[in-house]
Design an enzyme around this catalytic site. Structure first.
Site, PDB file in Angstrom:
ATOM      1  N   GLU A  63     -15.997   2.568   8.724  1.00 47.04           N
ATOM      2  CA  GLU A  63     -16.585   3.597   9.571  1.00 47.04           C
ATOM      3  C   GLU A  63     -16.510   4.992   8.964  1.00 47.04           C
ATOM      4  O   GLU A  63     -15.555   5.328   8.258  1.00 47.04           O
ATOM      5  CB  GLU A  63     -15.865   3.627  10.930  1.00 47.04           C
ATOM      6  CG  GLU A  63     -16.014   2.355  11.736  1.00 47.04           C
ATOM      7  CD  GLU A  63     -15.300   2.400  13.078  1.00 47.04           C
ATOM      8  OE1 GLU A  63     -15.448   1.442  13.848  1.00 47.04           O
ATOM      9  OE2 GLU A  63     -14.602   3.408  13.355  1.00 47.04           O
ATOM     10  N   TYR A  73     -10.120 -11.039  10.529  1.00 45.79           N
ATOM     11  CA  TYR A  73     -10.097 -11.786   9.276  1.00 45.79           C
ATOM     12  C   TYR A  73     -10.121 -13.296   9.498  1.00 45.79           C
ATOM     13  O   TYR A  73     -10.500 -14.058   8.604  1.00 45.79           O
ATOM     14  CB  TYR A  73      -8.883 -11.380   8.435  1.00 45.79           C
ATOM     15  CG  TYR A  73      -9.060 -10.033   7.773  1.00 45.79           C
ATOM     16  CD1 TYR A  73      -9.991  -9.858   6.757  1.00 45.79           C
ATOM     17  CD2 TYR A  73      -8.314  -8.928   8.176  1.00 45.79           C
ATOM     18  CE1 TYR A  73     -10.178  -8.628   6.159  1.00 45.79           C
ATOM     19  CE2 TYR A  73      -8.487  -7.699   7.577  1.00 45.79           C
ATOM     20  CZ  TYR A  73      -9.414  -7.543   6.574  1.00 45.79           C
ATOM     21  OH  TYR A  73      -9.604  -6.318   5.979  1.00 45.79           O
ATOM     22  N   HIS A  98      -1.511   0.049   5.637  1.00 45.46           N
ATOM     23  CA  HIS A  98      -2.170   0.956   6.598  1.00 45.46           C
ATOM     24  C   HIS A  98      -1.310   2.158   6.970  1.00 45.46           C
ATOM     25  O   HIS A  98      -1.197   2.522   8.133  1.00 45.46           O
ATOM     26  CB  HIS A  98      -2.584   0.194   7.860  1.00 45.46           C
ATOM     27  CG  HIS A  98      -3.680  -0.786   7.644  1.00 45.46           C
ATOM     28  ND1 HIS A  98      -4.389  -1.354   8.678  1.00 45.46           N
ATOM     29  CD2 HIS A  98      -4.216  -1.318   6.513  1.00 45.46           C
ATOM     30  CE1 HIS A  98      -5.295  -2.187   8.197  1.00 45.46           C
ATOM     31  NE2 HIS A  98      -5.197  -2.186   6.873  1.00 45.46           N
ATOM     32  N   GLN A 106       0.818  -1.208   0.000  1.00 48.36           N
ATOM     33  CA  GLN A 106       0.000   0.000   0.000  1.00 48.36           C
ATOM     34  C   GLN A 106       0.854   1.261   0.000  1.00 48.36           C
ATOM     35  O   GLN A 106       0.343   2.369   0.131  1.00 48.36           O
ATOM     36  CB  GLN A 106      -0.930  -0.013   1.213  1.00 48.36           C
ATOM     37  CG  GLN A 106      -1.962  -1.131   1.174  1.00 48.36           C
ATOM     38  CD  GLN A 106      -2.788  -1.232   2.437  1.00 48.36           C
ATOM     39  OE1 GLN A 106      -2.914  -0.294   3.210  1.00 48.36           O
ATOM     40  NE2 GLN A 106      -3.367  -2.402   2.653  1.00 48.36           N
ATOM     41  N   TYR A 151     -11.447   5.967  19.645  1.00 46.16           N
ATOM     42  CA  TYR A 151     -12.459   5.359  18.783  1.00 46.16           C
ATOM     43  C   TYR A 151     -12.464   3.832  18.843  1.00 46.16           C
ATOM     44  O   TYR A 151     -13.202   3.191  18.104  1.00 46.16           O
ATOM     45  CB  TYR A 151     -12.307   5.898  17.353  1.00 46.16           C
ATOM     46  CG  TYR A 151     -12.789   7.327  17.305  1.00 46.16           C
ATOM     47  CD1 TYR A 151     -14.082   7.638  16.925  1.00 46.16           C
ATOM     48  CD2 TYR A 151     -11.974   8.357  17.768  1.00 46.16           C
ATOM     49  CE1 TYR A 151     -14.553   8.931  16.965  1.00 46.16           C
ATOM     50  CE2 TYR A 151     -12.430   9.662  17.810  1.00 46.16           C
ATOM     51  CZ  TYR A 151     -13.725   9.951  17.411  1.00 46.16           C
ATOM     52  OH  TYR A 151     -14.194  11.241  17.484  1.00 46.16           O
TER      53      TYR A 151
END
Length: 401
Positions: free
Chosen positions: A270, A291, A177, A108, A280
């Protein structure tokens, strides 16, 4: 001299992890946690959508985009490391040909977000902010935020001068991430940076690092002095909110409230209203599951965590976020526009104050990566590279006549 070069340019021109796709549903949650009613989003075929779609060309692995203020020039980053720009009026193309950073491409990681400095004007250009991923010692990686002066002496050519690093994410192993989305507060006094949990989970609850958090910095990349954990120093001083997973969208609404969209684990994506110092819940609370199929406790009243304003089950894989403020789509003004990767859809979440009240999902049938509003209020959507190899299509959305 610099402002003349940018004016000449104008006058001469006129990742993401895969989760199962499915029909989205938003579950509203009252402030402070607790599951609210399920808000089933209507799934609308593109042929029945209230907008027309025009394709404006393909781009190599596009990741983010931003309009140069006061111009029709849309600057688009490529995950591989390049920046191109397109005049959406004339169709003319150009590129930033020098001064870009070396990046750690893979997974990513790569070149990420792009933002123009507050007060950037054609006559008095400011700086261009970028985020990207860099390598560290022993195979580690982390996101970086930097800025440089954008100089455009030619109609189809710019360069970035004096690029400097302002902020670094705490480095760790893996290639996912990073998040690294950028957003300036409406008053231009603060730079918000999203910092993902790097798929490590537990750091999101640990204020000794800057992972799994929304960070509030000065435009120079320093921790804002009135941040909620400023007295702790170090990474904690940067944190505005924490307990997040992978935050790929951030924007402010017309009242100055800050919103983020983030990918959950297996489902449980979200949309969050960000509050100063709030936790949060990730990875202790989520409407999704791990997963491996093991459950994660849902948000519940009194759990100490702030629940999302809306959550998608099944997942949509939100890749960015726009709180629409334009005039071209009056019914959407003040609403959250959220493109979905695995959902292959464009989600419009109705917002009233700090609450999500409804959602409609428009089925594009392609992975959607980025959404920005043009100067005239049209929406510009970038397709992710997944469905066309390395290329993603730029699309303009305007109301049907």
């Amino acid at each position: 001299m610099r402002h003349l070069s940018v004016l000449a340019l104008l006058f001469a021109t006129s990742a993401c992890e895969e989760v199962p796709a499915g029909e989205g549903a938003a579950r509203a949650a009252p402030e402070g946690g607790g599951a609210g009613p399920v808000l089933r989003g209507a799934k609308v075929a593109l042929a029945d959508a209230p907008f027309a779609v025009e394709e404006l060309g393909n781009f190599d692995e596009p990741w983010a985009a931003a309009f140069m203020p006061g111009t029709p020039l849309l600057f688009i980053t490529s995950k591989r490391g390049g920046i191109v720009f397109k005049d959406v009026v004339s169709g003319r193309l150009g590129s930033v040909q020098s001064g870009l950073p070396d990046i750690a491409y893979g997974g990513q990681g790569g070149l990420g977000d792009i933002a123009f400095s507050p007060g950037f004007e054609v006559e008095n250009p400011g700086r261009l902010y970028l985020s990207w991923v860099e390598s560290g010692a022993d195979g580690t990686r982390g996101a970086v935020v930097g800025r440089g002066m954008l100089l455009c002496e030619e109609a189809d050519s710019c360069r970035l001068e004096g690029l400097e690093v302002l902020w670094r994410q705490d480095k760790t192993g893996g290639s996912g991430h990073y998040s690294h989305r950028l957003h300036f507060s409406p008053d231009g006094q603060h730079l918000f940076v999203t910092s993902g949990d790097r798929q490590k989970q537990d750091p999101a609850q640990d204020l000794s690092n800057n992972l799994g958090a929304v960070l509030r910095l000065t435009p120079d990349g320093k921790a804002a002095p009135d941040n909620p954990f400023a007295d702790r120093g170090g990474s904690a001083a940067q944190v505005w909110s924490y307990g997040h997973r992978n935050l790929l969208g951030i924007d402010s609404d017309g009242e100055g409230r800050l919103w983020v969209s983030e990918m959950g684990p297996r489902h449980g994506d979200e949309l969050n209203l960000v509050e100063k110092g709030a936790n949060y819940g990730w990875p202790e609370a989520s409407y999704g599951d791990n997963y491996n199929g093991s459950p994660i406790p849902d948000h519940a009243p009194g759990d100490g965590y702030v629940g999302p304003a809306a959550t998608w089950v099944p997942a949509t894989s939100p890749a960015s976020l726009l709180i629409y403020k334009g005039a071209m789509f009056p019914d959407w003004r003040g609403d959250a526009i959220v493109p979905g990767l695995s959902g292959k859809e464009l989600n419009v979440v109705s917002l009233e104050g700090g609450r999500a009240t409804a959602m409609t999902s428009y089925a594009f049938g392609m992975r959607l990566r980025e959404v920005v509003a043009g100067p005239d209020g049209a929406l510009y959507i970038l397709e992710d590279q997944g469905s066309r190899g390395g290329d993603g299509t730029l699309m303009r959305l305007v109301p049907k006549s």
